[in-house]
Design an enzyme around this catalytic site. Structure first.
Site, mmCIF file in Angstrom:
data_model
loop_
_atom_site.group_PDB
_atom_site.id
_atom_site.type_symbol
_atom_site.label_atom_id
_atom_site.label_comp_id
_atom_site.label_asym_id
_atom_site.label_seq_id
_atom_site.Cartn_x
_atom_site.Cartn_y
_atom_site.Cartn_z
ATOM 1 N N HIS A 101 13.000 -17.595 1.646
ATOM 2 C CA HIS A 101 13.325 -19.005 1.874
ATOM 3 C C HIS A 101 14.830 -19.189 2.094
ATOM 4 C CE1 HIS A 101 12.794 -23.348 1.493
ATOM 5 N NE2 HIS A 101 13.859 -23.354 0.705
ATOM 6 N N GLU B 10 7.505 -16.289 4.757
ATOM 7 C CA GLU B 10 7.367 -17.325 3.737
ATOM 8 C C GLU B 10 5.935 -17.843 3.676
ATOM 9 O OE1 GLU B 10 10.439 -20.777 2.485
ATOM 10 O OE2 GLU B 10 9.445 -21.032 4.420
ATOM 11 N N ASN C 281 16.154 16.925 -0.202
ATOM 12 C CA ASN C 281 15.818 18.304 -0.578
ATOM 13 C C ASN C 281 14.877 18.341 -1.774
ATOM 14 O OD1 ASN C 281 17.176 19.608 1.403
ATOM 15 N ND2 ASN C 281 18.786 20.456 0.126
#
Length: 679
Positions: A46, A68, A415
């Site tokens: 909003h 929204e 990794n």
């Protein structure tokens, strides 16, 4: 109104909101029933919609509007949270970040509209994609016409008003009518609400505040306020605001609100008198105090460009250099006034330096916050179950270090996911929990900040690393037999070295750990690895708190002065040539039953002597790098000093054993040795 003047504020606040959105979506995925998190996501969407609409960024406004709608349906339990829906919301986040990057780089949102994402959002609600937000705003405007004499108050609002009247406070119904030529109704309404909050508490708004922010009203709105001020004062304050055409204010009567007649006297709905007093007190003092605290905190915080802090730090650095020069002036040692003034100057410069450095310190969470989303996406891509935890996000580092440490941590985390954590099937074979664990932690250790990346995966296969090194002819099989575990692990940090069996998008090209090591050492830090097969690995990074002003040991070699960072020094010893032995063509000494290699800095630096020195008596500075020690032979010790690091420039940047330089008190330049490279 020229909104470009607010662009920098828009960019900073959008960044903050996108970060909140990212963290909240991750939380929502873990706890789909958490309404508080869902409400926070709705609030951010909003806010972004209102901000982007005000700035004229219609694509962002359109996307957040559709977000929204979906979020509102979730809040009202009209649709349920699914993995696919969360994925779509994450795509919305990526699209918003893309728009923001375009705005930063070009000043506009770019041409991409992400219609596929908007279509996915609207499919959730089984509605067709709107061409733009403005159409719907226009459709709903007429529905927002006010009936100022007819509105409902809930039980809480009624109790607050009742107790306010008991406490001899004024309760007013206030209707504000804006000029029909008003272009930014929401912005004007915001000013009105802000003015009212300075003198009163707003108990009720018709239409809702959210609708007023979205300009879903005609040119008038009504509020109920509790205040100690007279109605004439309130009216005059509001009438003085531009674009306000009329203000109607009157004491609130029971007949004004339908809810007054509808509310029952149910005990659960009506708390005790003591509780009601607490409620009013909370409403009148507690919540107002919270607002005040928030405003005060905001008012005491300013955003400062890092370049301005760099200028300030440079000025402090110059002040320290001049202080050092004053210390070196001969012939004034017996002057008491000089000594007192110099001592006072030392305290001032030290305090000033500490203050500037604290301003430059940034919580490491600004780096850490980007990783949960990355872990989520990669684990889904690799079909691995991973639980990711972070600790110590409040640990602070200098801004220059913060800006550089992100990429090395990305490599280490990737990794851990790819090489470290096994697949679900393999983990079950090893009697492990099918959910792999990766932990990222940070903490301060003396003058260093330590960052650890730990996983409970399969650990590093040292035999595989050693065989790969032999295969690439980095070492012979004969030498490989005598290597320690640490020596074998060091091969992982060689350029283009990889143990991956195949090349993927994540690994196998041999690019990663060598970059990590180089980056960390350039920051004056070190990296260590602790691993155990089938148990997991831990990568430990040690970084200096700051890079600009450091404590150093000044030494001389020949006629030149050099500096060594104090936090890398273990001890200083004196030896004779008889204490030196040769092992594998390397000079070593034995110190407390530990063999330590020594390096003659005069040879490394190519020092040319004007006169012979006594080779029998040697001064050795023992430096440390993790658990590794090395001795550096110097001609003598000058002493400890606070120095300012200055970059070498492009011409000398290829000399790896020299990290930077400093200006001494006598105006001469001393080079700062890079212990990590020398070792």
């Amino acid at each position: 109104m020229d909104v470009n003047q607010y662009l920098d504020i828009f960019i900073e606040e959008t960044r903050e909101n996108l970060l909140i959105l990212n963290n909240s979506l991750l939380q929502l995925e873990k706890e789909p029933e958490d309404k508080a998190t869902l409400n926070e996501i709705f609030r951010v969407a909003h806010t972004l919609k209102g901000m982007s609409g005000t700035m004229g960024f219609t694509k962002m406004q359109s996307l957040t509007h559709d977000m929204e709608n979906v979020l509102d349906a979730l809040r009202n339990d009209e649709v349920s949270i699914t993995t696919e829906l969360v994925d779509t919301l994450f795509k919305c986040l990526d699209a918003l970040e893309n728009y923001l990057n375009e705005i930063i780089n070009t000043g506009s949102e770019g041409s991409e509209e992400f219609l596929d994402i908007i279509e996915s959002l609207n499919k959730v609600l089984n509605v067709e994609t709107k061409d733009n937000v403005q159409e719907e705003v226009n459709e709903n405007t007429n529905e927002s016409m006010l009936t100022t004499s007819n509105f409902e108050l809930d039980t809480y609002e009624k109790n607050v008003i009742d107790k306010a009247i008991e406490m001899d406070m004024n309760v007013f119904k206030l209707t504000v009518v804006l000029n029909e030529g008003c272009l930014l109704k929401a912005a004007r309404s915001f000013i009105i609400f802000q003015t009212l909050e300075n003198h009163s508490d707003i108990i009720h708004s018709q239409p809702k505040i959210e609708d007023i922010e979205d300009e879903k009203f005609d040119f008038e709105f009504t509020v109920v306020i509790v205040t100690s001020m007279e109605e004439s004062v309130i009216k005059n304050e509001i009438c003085s605001i531009s674009e306000v055409e009329k203000v109607f204010i009157s004491p609130l009567e029971i007949n004004d609100a339908e809810a007054y007649a509808a509310i029952t006297e149910d005990k659960e709905a009506n708390p005790s008198k003591d509780e009601q007093k607490k409620t009013v007190k909370s409403k009148k003092t507690g919540e107002v105090k919270k607002k005040a605290d928030k405003k005060a905190k905001t008012g005491k915080t300013v955003r400062v460009e890092i370049d301005r802090l760099d200028v300030l730090l440079n000025l402090v650095s110059e002040l320290i250099i001049q202080k050092t020069r004053l210390e070196g002036i001969k012939g004034l040692e017996d002057n008491q006034e000089y000594n007192e003034t110099l001592e006072y100057l030392k305290r001032i410069t030290t305090n000033l330096h500490d203050a500037v450095m604290k301003v430059r310190m940034v919580p490491i969470e600004t780096v850490f916050n980007r990783f949960p989303r990355m872990i989520r996406d990669i684990s889904k891509e690799l079909n691995k179950k991973i639980e990711f935890t972070m600790t110590g996000e409040e640990t602070e580092l200098d801004r220059t270090v913060i800006d550089e440490i992100g990429d090395p941590l990305i490599h280490l985390l990737r990794n851990s996911i790819d090489h470290g954590i096994e697949s679900v099937d393999i983990r079950k074979e090893h009697n492990k929990d099918e959910v792999g664990k990766i932990c990222l932690r940070a903490y301060q250790d003396g003058n260093n900040v330590v960052i650890e990346v730990e996983d409970d995966g399969n650990g590093i296969d040292l035999d595989k690393v050693k065989n790969k090194a032999i295969q690439r002819e980095l070492i012979s099989e004969e030498v490989a037999k005598s290597l320690s575990d640490k020596d074998i692990i060091d091969f992982l940090f060689k350029p283009s070295f990889s143990t991956a069996d195949k090349v993927t998008d994540l690994s196998g090209r041999g690019v990663g750990l060598d970059v990590v090591k180089t980056k960390i050492e350039n920051l004056g830090g070190i990296i260590e690895v602790v691993t155990e097969k089938n148990k997991g690995s831990r990568f430990i990074i040690r970084l200096p708190l700051t890079l600009a002003i450091i404590q150093a040991l000044l030494v001389y070699i020949g006629s030149e002065t050099y500096a060594i960072q104090l936090n890398s020094i273990n001890q200083i010893i004196n030896i004779t040539t008889d204490d030196i032995n040769m092992v594998n063509k390397q000079e070593v000494i034995l110190l407390r039953d530990k063999v330590i290699p020594i390096v003659r800095l005069e040879d490394v630096l190519g020092v040319v002597r004007e006169e012979e020195k006594d080779d029998n008596q040697l001064t050795v500075v023992i430096a440390k790098k993790g658990d590794k020690l090395c001795g550096f032979v110097v001609d003598g010790i000058i002493g400890q000093q606070e120095i300012v690091q200055k970059p070498l420039g492009k011409i000398l940047s290829d000399i790896k054993i020299i990290s930077s330089a400093t200006i001494l008190g006598d105006g001469n330049v001393a080079l700062i040795l890079d212990v990590n490279v020398l070792m």
